[in-house]
Design an enzyme around this catalytic site. Structure first.
Site, PDB file in Angstrom:
ATOM      1  N   ASP A  42      15.292 -67.393  -6.683  1.00  0.00           N
ATOM      2  CA  ASP A  42      14.200 -66.753  -5.945  1.00  0.00           C
ATOM      3  C   ASP A  42      14.051 -67.417  -4.576  1.00  0.00           C
ATOM      4  OD1 ASP A  42      13.061 -69.134  -6.728  1.00  0.00           O
ATOM      5  OD2 ASP A  42      11.178 -68.253  -7.441  1.00  0.00           O
ATOM      6  N   SER A  43      14.859 -68.459  -4.328  1.00  0.00           N
ATOM      7  CA  SER A  43      14.952 -69.032  -2.975  1.00  0.00           C
ATOM      8  C   SER A  43      15.414 -67.964  -1.984  1.00  0.00           C
ATOM      9  CB  SER A  43      15.909 -70.236  -2.955  1.00  0.00           C
ATOM     10  OG  SER A  43      17.133 -69.907  -3.567  1.00  0.00           O
ATOM     11  N   ASP A  81      17.119 -65.712 -11.503  1.00  0.00           N
ATOM     12  CA  ASP A  81      15.889 -66.502 -11.446  1.00  0.00           C
ATOM     13  C   ASP A  81      14.698 -65.558 -11.566  1.00  0.00           C
ATOM     14  OD1 ASP A  81      14.601 -68.885 -11.158  1.00  0.00           O
ATOM     15  OD2 ASP A  81      14.929 -69.069  -8.991  1.00  0.00           O
ATOM     16  N   LYS A 111      16.659 -67.855 -15.470  1.00  0.00           N
ATOM     17  CA  LYS A 111      16.023 -69.173 -15.283  1.00  0.00           C
ATOM     18  C   LYS A 111      14.526 -68.947 -15.168  1.00  0.00           C
ATOM     19  CE  LYS A 111      16.246 -71.655 -11.311  1.00  0.00           C
ATOM     20  NZ  LYS A 111      14.814 -71.781 -10.928  1.00  0.00           N
ATOM     21  N   GLU A 113      11.030 -71.073 -14.180  1.00  0.00           N
ATOM     22  CA  GLU A 113      10.336 -72.296 -13.778  1.00  0.00           C
ATOM     23  C   GLU A 113       9.390 -72.619 -14.931  1.00  0.00           C
ATOM     24  OE1 GLU A 113       8.823 -72.559  -9.814  1.00  0.00           O
ATOM     25  OE2 GLU A 113      10.731 -71.930  -8.951  1.00  0.00           O
ATOM     26  N   GLU A 180      14.463 -80.736 -10.704  1.00  0.00           N
ATOM     27  CA  GLU A 180      14.369 -80.692  -9.243  1.00  0.00           C
ATOM     28  C   GLU A 180      13.444 -81.781  -8.721  1.00  0.00           C
ATOM     29  OE1 GLU A 180      13.790 -76.797  -7.533  1.00  0.00           O
ATOM     30  OE2 GLU A 180      13.438 -77.634  -5.527  1.00  0.00           O
TER      31      GLU A 180
HETATM   32  O1  KIV Z   1      15.641 -70.595  -6.375  1.00  0.00           O
HETATM   33  C1  KIV Z   1      16.490 -71.497  -6.340  1.00  0.00           C
HETATM   34  O2  KIV Z   1      17.411 -71.480  -5.518  1.00  0.00           O
HETATM   35  C2  KIV Z   1      16.373 -72.588  -7.288  1.00  0.00           C
HETATM   36  C3  KIV Z   1      17.327 -73.729  -7.186  1.00  0.00           C
HETATM   37  C4  KIV Z   1      17.111 -74.505  -5.972  1.00  0.00           C
HETATM   38  C5  KIV Z   1      17.349 -74.564  -8.409  1.00  0.00           C
HETATM   39  O3  KIV Z   1      15.518 -72.537  -8.134  1.00  0.00           O
END
Ligand code: KIV
Length: 270
Positions: A42-43, A81, A111, A113, A180
């Site tokens: 989600d980055s 994510d 993934k 959080e 992280e």
């Molecule tokens: O969203 C993302 O890119 C992440 C990684 C930095 C682990 O969660």
């Protein structure tokens, strides 16, 4: 393509590599290079979409990127994510949102959080066949609660809480854990305590694998966190190519004869 089970075996033998990707051409490069896992993070919100944080990223938005990445990936395991509030509010919605990434977009895992609120959800997803990568330490979706992106697990109580949560997520069926921005000695202890692989970002050298945001790793980002490393300078390369393009158009050296074609059968029109 490595499966979530292969990763567990690999963890003992050689470090696991993971990079983010958000679009098809980047995913193809990352995949051809041989990375084990592509995370459609989600980055994408702050890295590619111009948001300040990951908070505005939506399920439809991430689905769009997961689809692009999966269409260009042959070998790497693809992890989607789950965006802020797309999980953990309502169980049915959480399962449908995560299931969509596997059923419609070509991811093999999601993934989350993680925190106390994701233990039961992780168990339910694992039971239903949705492999879950947990994520502890700094969880950027909490930016508004943290008031920034501070290091996590820096005192004894906080470190113990992260270890307990890591064990609880392993027990719940998570297949791996991202750690992280936590002290390297805490990451080393968690890695030793778990059977599932840990993948660190800003968590030192003793995790079973490492992950970086691809734009940071290749030097495309304007800014990157201190725990990241730039392995190239794509920003400079792009800038220099674009400068050359502008000069070539302005000096009329582009397009040259080989970039155009003339049709001898066409009569003059004007
Ligand atoms: O969203 C993302 O890119 C992440 C990684 C930095 C682990 O969660």
């Amino acid at each position: 393509m490595p499966t979530v089970r292969d990763l567990r075996e690999q963890a003992g033998d050689e470090p696991i590599t993971m990079l983010t990707a958000y679009d098809a051409p980047t995913a193809a490069i990352v995949d051809d290079a041989g990375v084990d896992i592509i995370l459609v993070g989600d980055s994408v919100g702050n890295v590619s979409l111009g948001h300040e944080t990951t908070v505005p990223v939506t399920v439809d938005g991430i689905a769009h990127h997961v689809g692009a990445v999966s269409r260009a990936t042959d070998d790497a395991l693809i992890v989607a994510d789950m965006p802020f509030l797309s999980f953990g509010v309502d169980e049915k919605d959480s399962l449908e949102n995560a299931g969509r990434m596997l059923k419609e977009e070509g991811a093999q895992a999601v993934k989350l959080e993680s925190g106390p609120h994701t233990i039961e959800l992780t168990e339910k997803m694992a039971q239903l066949g949705i492999p879950v990568m947990a994520h502890l330490g700094l969880t950027p979706q909490h930016v508004n609660q943290y008031g920034g992106y501070p290091r996590q697990g820096t005192d004894q109580e906080a470190a113990e809480r992260i270890l307990e949560l890591a064990l609880a997520h392993e027990e719940a069926g998570a297949f791996s854990l991202v750690l992280e921005h936590v002290p390297s000695n805490l990451a080393a202890e968690i890695t030793a305590a778990l059977e599932i692989p840990t993948i660190g970002i800003g968590a030192g050298p003793d995790c079973d694998g490492q992950v970086l945001v691809v734009n940071d790793a290749v030097g495309l980002s304007e800014w990157s966190p201190s725990f990241s490393k730039q392995f190239g300078n794509v920003r400079e390369e792009m800038k220099s190519a674009i400068d050359d393009y502008i000069s070539a158009v302005e000096s009329e050296s582009f397009p040259a004869a080989e970039h155009s074609h003339e049709e001898s059968d066409l009569d003059e029109l004007y």
